[in-house]
Design a protein around this motif. Structure first.
Motif, PDB file in Angstrom:
ATOM      1  N   VAL A   3       0.918  -1.038  -0.015  1.00  0.00           N
ATOM      2  CA  VAL A   3      -0.039  -0.029  -0.172  1.00  0.00           C
ATOM      3  C   VAL A   3       0.942   1.094   0.090  1.00  0.00           C
ATOM      4  O   VAL A   3       1.596   1.264   0.739  1.00  0.00           O
ATOM      5  N   LYS A  28      -9.529  -1.373   4.810  1.00  0.00           N
ATOM      6  CA  LYS A  28      -8.193  -1.876   5.180  1.00  0.00           C
ATOM      7  C   LYS A  28      -7.171  -2.150   3.924  1.00  0.00           C
ATOM      8  O   LYS A  28      -7.888  -2.547   2.750  1.00  0.00           O
ATOM      9  N   GLY A  29      -6.026  -1.525   3.984  1.00  0.00           N
ATOM     10  CA  GLY A  29      -5.228  -1.753   2.816  1.00  0.00           C
ATOM     11  C   GLY A  29      -4.924  -3.273   2.560  1.00  0.00           C
ATOM     12  O   GLY A  29      -4.704  -4.003   3.330  1.00  0.00           O
ATOM     13  N   ILE A  30      -5.032  -3.829   1.455  1.00  0.00           N
ATOM     14  CA  ILE A  30      -4.583  -5.056   1.041  1.00  0.00           C
ATOM     15  C   ILE A  30      -3.455  -5.307   0.091  1.00  0.00           C
ATOM     16  O   ILE A  30      -2.889  -4.452  -0.577  1.00  0.00           O
ATOM     17  N   ALA A  31      -2.708  -6.438   0.276  1.00  0.00           N
ATOM     18  CA  ALA A  31      -1.388  -6.730  -0.295  1.00  0.00           C
ATOM     19  C   ALA A  31      -1.720  -7.270  -1.631  1.00  0.00           C
ATOM     20  O   ALA A  31      -1.560  -8.507  -1.998  1.00  0.00           O
ATOM     21  N   GLU A  32      -2.203  -6.524  -2.365  1.00  0.00           N
ATOM     22  CA  GLU A  32      -2.788  -7.048  -3.959  1.00  0.00           C
ATOM     23  C   GLU A  32      -2.351  -5.945  -4.894  1.00  0.00           C
ATOM     24  O   GLU A  32      -2.695  -5.020  -4.751  1.00  0.00           O
ATOM     25  N   LEU A  40      -9.653  -2.975   0.696  1.00  0.00           N
ATOM     26  CA  LEU A  40     -10.958  -3.350   0.720  1.00  0.00           C
ATOM     27  C   LEU A  40     -11.885  -2.621   1.648  1.00  0.00           C
ATOM     28  O   LEU A  40     -11.609  -2.052   2.727  1.00  0.00           O
ATOM     29  N   LEU A 292      12.221  -4.760   0.367  1.00  0.00           N
ATOM     30  CA  LEU A 292      11.753  -5.686   0.814  1.00  0.00           C
ATOM     31  C   LEU A 292      11.187  -6.893   0.232  1.00  0.00           C
ATOM     32  O   LEU A 292      10.623  -7.787   0.277  1.00  0.00           O
TER      33      LEU A 292
ATOM     34  N   VAL B   3       2.799  -8.473   4.498  1.00  0.00           N
ATOM     35  CA  VAL B   3       2.534  -9.524   4.871  1.00  0.00           C
ATOM     36  C   VAL B   3       3.964 -10.381   4.487  1.00  0.00           C
ATOM     37  O   VAL B   3       4.490 -10.070   3.267  1.00  0.00           O
ATOM     38  N   GLY B  29      -4.141 -10.761   1.946  1.00  0.00           N
ATOM     39  CA  GLY B  29      -3.247 -10.129   2.936  1.00  0.00           C
ATOM     40  C   GLY B  29      -3.377  -8.751   3.225  1.00  0.00           C
ATOM     41  O   GLY B  29      -3.950  -8.074   2.257  1.00  0.00           O
ATOM     42  N   ILE B  30      -3.616  -8.232   4.281  1.00  0.00           N
ATOM     43  CA  ILE B  30      -3.978  -7.141   4.615  1.00  0.00           C
ATOM     44  C   ILE B  30      -2.626  -6.295   5.273  1.00  0.00           C
ATOM     45  O   ILE B  30      -1.988  -6.911   5.803  1.00  0.00           O
ATOM     46  N   ALA B  31      -2.739  -4.932   4.786  1.00  0.00           N
ATOM     47  CA  ALA B  31      -1.598  -4.009   5.314  1.00  0.00           C
ATOM     48  C   ALA B  31      -1.708  -3.759   6.675  1.00  0.00           C
ATOM     49  O   ALA B  31      -1.910  -2.528   7.066  1.00  0.00           O
ATOM     50  N   GLU B  32      -1.778  -4.666   7.753  1.00  0.00           N
ATOM     51  CA  GLU B  32      -1.947  -4.375   9.447  1.00  0.00           C
ATOM     52  C   GLU B  32      -1.106  -5.123   9.952  1.00  0.00           C
ATOM     53  O   GLU B  32      -0.746  -6.286   9.850  1.00  0.00           O
ATOM     54  N   LEU B 292      11.621   0.158   2.290  1.00  0.00           N
ATOM     55  CA  LEU B 292      10.296   0.631   1.939  1.00  0.00           C
ATOM     56  C   LEU B 292       9.560   1.376   2.899  1.00  0.00           C
ATOM     57  O   LEU B 292       8.599   1.984   2.719  1.00  0.00           O
TER      58      LEU B 292
END
Lengths: 321, 321
Positions: A3, A28-32, A40, A292, B3, B29-32, B292
């Motif tokens: 994100v 929620k930020g998603i890793a996509e 989302l 990363l 993630v 996967g969420i950025a949390e 990052l």
């Protein structure tokens, strides 16, 4: 897988006030997605994906992608449907970036699809090509054969540090591909990036296709060749003829392949492998120290190229028509 | 915000087969969370968060966190509730890591809470302390006053490269804090990290608290002091007395503050600011080149320390009891 932009609750509320989606219940930020920031979003009315288009995206091309998703969804394809705001547009601005909301698709990506999944993917791909037939916009494929030599030039001097002989065999492959790349095949909208992570299944049923940001106008059979590469090889280069045969048969059952497309499959598959080998190679050689995100290994596609180089005709890919 | 572990659909299915949650409908996967891999999981039965605990987490401490969330949720606190598998345990293994599924909480984090939100936070914090009273497990606060000098020693030589005079004023603050840190205050389970991103609201109603992975046994008023620092200052150090007064009043309305707690507020707030300044300073000085993830700025807490150093008593924080 990141994100890139933080969206405050205030900015989100102001953006959503332009839509009839109700109040935000979750965000929620998603890793996509590699290029964009994806969130989302849950509201009173359902689940959505909110995308912020980051710097590497050419803003002028966004209407093609957004309109294409809308067109395909209206034609019955299971893909994200852009949500229009009250002004009637699906492309807005949020945090200084172009932004869009699309409907959320259920489903899970498969890490090891079997032949049945590949057959379903082939059928869905043919359905996508059929649904896009009357889409009026056009976008050239800027990662087709004409782009490969310039990509290779960026990596040529260092290619042999990745694998011995890589530079020489890539040069030879490019000579063959440029000399014999097929023209005049049936063409239209292709997805151009239908890897397993862009295809959702619920159980064994294909539930949707996502990520249309490489979509362009090109030969339908080239799209099939991309997915053959992505779905039918193991990372070590092992080819699964049963999966490829099932994918081609699944495609052909929905949209009959023409003889010229069947004949072109080996060169198209070789070109598709070259396209992903080259973009991965350039990324691999340009990864910043301490990054990363590990870039994808170009050698997976170098190994596929060895298979394609040896293939004689479509029967080597399981075609039995 | 990352993630760290890829979970294949096969691994997910095998893990879920131990639960009565139904089939997976979606998995993202969420950025949390900074330390763990978090996934939003949708199944036939609802929405969940699946967490994989990564290397920096001490596995021996996980039962404290998992049991605490279960205890607090059963006591009526709006927090994630761990889901037990059919063997009756909420802590399993997935991809070689400890893993747990908790219920999903609706709500959105606020970037700029107002005094009303701060009052609600104070009341929720007191509710958390009350709900944790009879929790039988204990975990020492390993980031309390005794840990600060060793943290500072790691950063001391370079501290003045971050801000002129930072080393000297930190040394002086640590002398004061170590000499006058209060003991014997009412204690129990505290959250210890209740920043705005760990508190959800729907509209203006507080809907839940998350991320209990710094929870420990310590003075209740220290928890309040942490949230006063996190919620009532702007990044430039500007203090909002109305927000702090509302938070303290909201807390006091649910759990009456004792005179000793009120008297200790300035030193506790100063210590809380020191704790976050120091961990941020160490991270700031140890960020890998090319990373990052931008570490949080320690100077935001250096500026808060200036306010706390000058505060005379709880009235300076808006206390009117």
């Amino acid at each position: 897988m990141a994100v890139y932009t933080d969206v405050s609750d205030e900015a989100l509320r102001a953006f959503l006030s332009q839509y009839d989606l109700g109040a935000p219940l979750s965000f929620k930020g998603i890793a996509e997605g590699v290029e964009n920031s994806n969130f989302l979003l849950r509201t009173d009315t359902g689940n959505y994906i909110l995308t912020l288009y980051e710097k590497r995206v050419n803003e002028a091309e966004l209407p093609f992608f957004i309109n294409l998703m809308g067109h395909l969804a209206r034609a019955g394809l299971a893909c994200p449907q852009p949500v229009r705001n009250r002004a009637g547009t699906a492309l807005g601005r949020l945090c200084g970036r172009p932004a869009a909301i699309v409907t959320f698709l259920d489903g899970v990506s498969l890490s090891r699809p079997n032949a049945g999944h590949c057959r379903a993917l082939g059928a869905a791909l043919a359905g996508l090509h059929a649904a896009g037939r009357d889409f009026p916009m056009r976008r050239d494929n800027n990662l087709s054969v004409g782009a490969w030599r310039p990509l290779f030039v960026q990596a040529e001097a260092q290619a042999d540090t990745v694998a011995p002989g890589l530079a020489e065999r890539t040069r030879a492959d490019l000579d063959v591909l440029e000399a014999s790349w097929p023209v005049g095949l049936p063409s239209g909208v292709i997805h151009a990036d239908l890897f397993t992570d862009n295809v959702f299944f619920i159980g064994d049923t294909l539930s949707g296709l996502i990520d249309f940001y490489f979509a362009c106008t090109d030969a339908f059979a080239y799209d099939l060749a991309i997915s053959l590469n992505a779905w039918c090889f193991d990372p070590d280069g092992t080819f699964h003829r049963d999966k490829a045969g099932a994918m081609i048969a699944g495609y052909d059952a929905v949209r009959r392949l023409e003889p010229a497309e069947v004949a072109a499959l080996p060169i198209l598959a070789r070109g598709a492998a070259m396209r992903f080998m080259l973009t991965r190679l350039v990324d691999w050689l340009n990864v910043p120290a301490g990054a990363l995100v590990q870039p994808k290994n170009p050698l997976e596609y170098d190994r596929r190229l060895a298979f394609h180089r040896a293939a004689k005709d479509a029967r080597d890919y399981g075609w039995v028509g």
